[in-house]
Structure formats: C-alpha cells, structure tokens
Motif scaffolding. Structure first.
Motif, PDB file in Angstrom:
ATOM      1  N   SER A   7       0.845  -1.181   0.000  1.00 22.53           N
ATOM      2  CA  SER A   7       0.000   0.000   0.000  1.00 22.53           C
ATOM      3  C   SER A   7       0.887   1.239   0.000  1.00 22.53           C
ATOM      4  CB  SER A   7      -0.939   0.017   1.210  1.00 22.53           C
ATOM      5  OG  SER A   7      -0.208   0.072   2.418  1.00 22.53           O
ATOM      6  N   GLY A   8       0.281   2.383  -0.263  1.00 22.04           N
ATOM      7  CA  GLY A   8       1.004   3.639  -0.186  1.00 22.04           C
ATOM      8  C   GLY A   8       1.393   4.244  -1.515  1.00 22.04           C
ATOM      9  N   GLY A   9       1.156   3.539  -2.599  1.00 23.62           N
ATOM     10  CA  GLY A   9       1.469   4.091  -3.899  1.00 23.62           C
ATOM     11  C   GLY A   9       0.517   5.212  -4.274  1.00 23.62           C
ATOM     12  N   GLY A  10       0.879   5.934  -5.313  1.00 25.89           N
ATOM     13  CA  GLY A  10       0.045   7.027  -5.765  1.00 25.89           C
ATOM     14  C   GLY A  10       0.787   7.939  -6.706  1.00 25.89           C
ATOM     15  N   LEU A  11       0.214   9.101  -6.938  1.00 26.25           N
ATOM     16  CA  LEU A  11       0.780  10.103  -7.828  1.00 26.25           C
ATOM     17  C   LEU A  11       1.505  11.161  -7.013  1.00 26.25           C
ATOM     18  CD1 LEU A  11       1.049  11.398 -10.663  1.00 26.25           C
ATOM     19  CD2 LEU A  11      -1.142  12.527 -10.217  1.00 26.25           C
ATOM     20  N   VAL A  12       2.731  11.445  -7.402  1.00 25.28           N
ATOM     21  CA  VAL A  12       3.525  12.444  -6.700  1.00 25.28           C
ATOM     22  C   VAL A  12       4.363  13.213  -7.713  1.00 25.28           C
ATOM     23  CG1 VAL A  12       5.425  10.833  -6.285  1.00 25.28           C
ATOM     24  CG2 VAL A  12       5.129  12.815  -4.784  1.00 25.28           C
ATOM     25  N   GLN A  13       4.613  14.470  -7.422  1.00 25.93           N
ATOM     26  CA  GLN A  13       5.450  15.282  -8.290  1.00 25.93           C
ATOM     27  C   GLN A  13       6.920  14.977  -8.066  1.00 25.93           C
ATOM     28  OE1 GLN A  13       4.257  19.347  -7.412  1.00 25.93           O
ATOM     29  NE2 GLN A  13       2.832  19.355  -9.127  1.00 25.93           N
ATOM     30  N   GLY A  15      10.547  15.210  -7.019  1.00 28.23           N
ATOM     31  CA  GLY A  15      11.079  15.842  -5.829  1.00 28.23           C
ATOM     32  C   GLY A  15      10.305  15.532  -4.570  1.00 28.23           C
ATOM     33  N   GLY A  16       9.150  14.931  -4.720  1.00 27.15           N
ATOM     34  CA  GLY A  16       8.320  14.593  -3.590  1.00 27.15           C
ATOM     35  C   GLY A  16       8.705  13.271  -2.958  1.00 27.15           C
ATOM     36  N   SER A  17       7.891  12.829  -2.003  1.00 28.59           N
ATOM     37  CA  SER A  17       8.180  11.621  -1.245  1.00 28.59           C
ATOM     38  C   SER A  17       6.957  10.730  -1.134  1.00 28.59           C
ATOM     39  CB  SER A  17       8.662  11.970   0.166  1.00 28.59           C
ATOM     40  OG  SER A  17       9.839  12.748   0.137  1.00 28.59           O
ATOM     41  N   LEU A  18       7.212   9.449  -0.954  1.00 29.69           N
ATOM     42  CA  LEU A  18       6.176   8.466  -0.693  1.00 29.69           C
ATOM     43  C   LEU A  18       6.700   7.438   0.293  1.00 29.69           C
ATOM     44  CD1 LEU A  18       4.582   7.602  -4.166  1.00 29.69           C
ATOM     45  CD2 LEU A  18       3.466   8.769  -2.254  1.00 29.69           C
ATOM     46  N   ARG A  19       5.792   6.879   1.054  1.00 32.35           N
ATOM     47  CA  ARG A  19       6.128   5.801   1.965  1.00 32.35           C
ATOM     48  C   ARG A  19       5.270   4.594   1.613  1.00 32.35           C
ATOM     49  NH1 ARG A  19       8.763   5.306   6.826  1.00 32.35           N
ATOM     50  NH2 ARG A  19       8.056   3.639   8.244  1.00 32.35           N
ATOM     51  N   LEU A  20       5.912   3.554   1.136  1.00 33.99           N
ATOM     52  CA  LEU A  20       5.233   2.325   0.787  1.00 33.99           C
ATOM     53  C   LEU A  20       5.267   1.367   1.964  1.00 33.99           C
ATOM     54  CD1 LEU A  20       6.693   1.751  -2.796  1.00 33.99           C
ATOM     55  CD2 LEU A  20       4.730   3.144  -2.102  1.00 33.99           C
ATOM     56  N   PRO A  88      10.935  11.068 -12.200  1.00 35.61           N
ATOM     57  CA  PRO A  88      10.020  10.411 -13.134  1.00 35.61           C
ATOM     58  C   PRO A  88      10.430   8.979 -13.460  1.00 35.61           C
ATOM     59  CG  PRO A  88      10.383  12.656 -13.826  1.00 35.61           C
ATOM     60  CD  PRO A  88      11.324  12.409 -12.679  1.00 35.61           C
ATOM     61  N   GLU A  89      11.715   8.700 -13.485  1.00 26.75           N
ATOM     62  CA  GLU A  89      12.176   7.353 -13.771  1.00 26.75           C
ATOM     63  C   GLU A  89      11.908   6.364 -12.639  1.00 26.75           C
ATOM     64  OE1 GLU A  89      16.032   9.918 -13.418  1.00 26.75           O
ATOM     65  OE2 GLU A  89      13.945  10.188 -14.023  1.00 26.75           O
ATOM     66  N   ASP A  90      11.435   6.855 -11.503  1.00 26.11           N
ATOM     67  CA  ASP A  90      11.007   5.979 -10.417  1.00 26.11           C
ATOM     68  C   ASP A  90       9.607   5.420 -10.648  1.00 26.11           C
ATOM     69  OD1 ASP A  90      13.351   6.241  -8.804  1.00 26.11           O
ATOM     70  OD2 ASP A  90      12.618   8.183  -8.090  1.00 26.11           O
ATOM     71  N   THR A  91       8.922   5.918 -11.645  1.00 27.45           N
ATOM     72  CA  THR A  91       7.575   5.460 -11.943  1.00 27.45           C
ATOM     73  C   THR A  91       7.579   3.972 -12.267  1.00 27.45           C
ATOM     74  OG1 THR A  91       6.834   7.616 -12.748  1.00 27.45           O
ATOM     75  CG2 THR A  91       5.618   5.690 -13.515  1.00 27.45           C
ATOM     76  N   ALA A  92       6.794   3.213 -11.529  1.00 29.80           N
ATOM     77  CA  ALA A  92       6.754   1.768 -11.701  1.00 29.80           C
ATOM     78  C   ALA A  92       5.741   1.179 -10.736  1.00 29.80           C
ATOM     79  CB  ALA A  92       8.130   1.146 -11.441  1.00 29.80           C
ATOM     80  N   VAL A  93       5.439  -0.092 -10.937  1.00 34.15           N
ATOM     81  CA  VAL A  93       4.716  -0.856  -9.938  1.00 34.15           C
ATOM     82  C   VAL A  93       5.741  -1.407  -8.965  1.00 34.15           C
ATOM     83  CG1 VAL A  93       3.234  -2.839  -9.480  1.00 34.15           C
ATOM     84  CG2 VAL A  93       2.848  -1.437 -11.513  1.00 34.15           C
ATOM     85  N   TYR A  94       5.543  -1.143  -7.696  1.00 36.82           N
ATOM     86  CA  TYR A  94       6.473  -1.582  -6.668  1.00 36.82           C
ATOM     87  C   TYR A  94       5.924  -2.816  -5.968  1.00 36.82           C
ATOM     88  CZ  TYR A  94       9.370   2.527  -7.211  1.00 36.82           C
ATOM     89  OH  TYR A  94      10.226   3.487  -7.714  1.00 36.82           O
ATOM     90  N   VAL A 120       3.379   3.471  -8.325  1.00 39.98           N
ATOM     91  CA  VAL A 120       3.945   4.780  -8.026  1.00 39.98           C
ATOM     92  C   VAL A 120       4.134   5.526  -9.334  1.00 39.98           C
ATOM     93  CG1 VAL A 120       5.956   6.032  -7.156  1.00 39.98           C
ATOM     94  CG2 VAL A 120       5.098   4.028  -5.926  1.00 39.98           C
ATOM     95  N   THR A 121       3.540   6.699  -9.438  1.00 36.09           N
ATOM     96  CA  THR A 121       3.673   7.527 -10.624  1.00 36.09           C
ATOM     97  C   THR A 121       4.268   8.870 -10.229  1.00 36.09           C
ATOM     98  OG1 THR A 121       1.734   6.485 -11.648  1.00 36.09           O
ATOM     99  CG2 THR A 121       2.491   8.565 -12.577  1.00 36.09           C
TER     100      THR A 121
END
Length: 124
Positions: A7-13, A15-20, A88-94, A120-121
């Motif tokens: 869980s925790g995926g989503g759309l982020v700009q 430079g932003g952050s996400l916690r999976l 942007p190159e981090d975009t993927a299914v994790y 994660v997009t």
C-alpha cells in the motif's frame, strides 16, 4: 505460505516523497528476508532495496541509493520503503517480496512470495 499486501502508492510530483508499506500474514516476517522490487512498463522487474531478517542489514540499488530507506517492524509483521526526491524514472509498480532461503539475494527468481504491487507515478 505468506501473503503480502502493498500500500502507499500514488501520484507524486518530482522531488516529492512516498512511503510504501507491506503487510505480511500467514508467517512471521521475522523468519524471512524481505525486499522491494519495481517494474516499469516495457522493462524487466528490478531490485530496489532489501533488508535482513533482523533488520540489521540493508542494501539498495544504485538507482535509489541515498533516496530510499527500507525498514521493518517484525512485531507488526510490516515492512516499509520510504522514498524521497522522487524522479520520473522511479515510476513503476512496486512489489514487496520475501525470501525464505538462508542466503541474501537481489534476484527476482530467488524470491519465494510476492505481493500484487502498488503503483507509483512520478510526474515532472
């Protein structure tokens, strides 16, 4: 048998952050090495980060080193991947994955159980 749910995926700009997060059931996560992998459209699934059973050892792919932090809470049967400075190159299914074998591995084929993934997009 182990069940893993990300869980925790989503759309982020950029430079932003996400916690999976990865929640495990069916077996104590403490008995398993754990890793995060990702797969972008048209690309092979690749290793992102790994952590040992106790959490004492971690390993990161060069592509995310310095931007990602893997952690685990064996008491809660959960693991996490904090990603900062997203590109942007981090975009993927994790995918969350675990390995029951004794040795450490970054190979997809060495993983024994997989979650279904979380997308994660990263937009530019």
């Amino acid at each position: 048998q182990v069940q893993l749910v990300e869980s925790g995926g989503g759309l982020v700009q950029a430079g932003g952050s996400l916690r999976l997060s990865c929640a495990a059931s069916g077996r104590a996560l403490s008995s398993l090495n754990m890793g995060w992998f990702r797969q972008a459209p048209g690309k092979e699934r690749e290793f992102v980060a790994g952590i040992s059973r106790s959490g004492a050892s971690t390993y990161y792919a060069d592509s995310v080193k310095g931007r990602a932090t893997i952690s685990r809470d064996n008491a809660k049967n959960t693991a996490n991947l904090q990603m900062n400075s997203l590109k942007p190159e981090d975009t993927a299914v994790y995918y969350c994955a675990v390995r029951a074998g004794l040795g450490l591995s970054t190979r997809v084929d060495d993983m024994d159980y997989w979650g279904k993934g979380t997308l994660v997009t990263v937009s530019s």
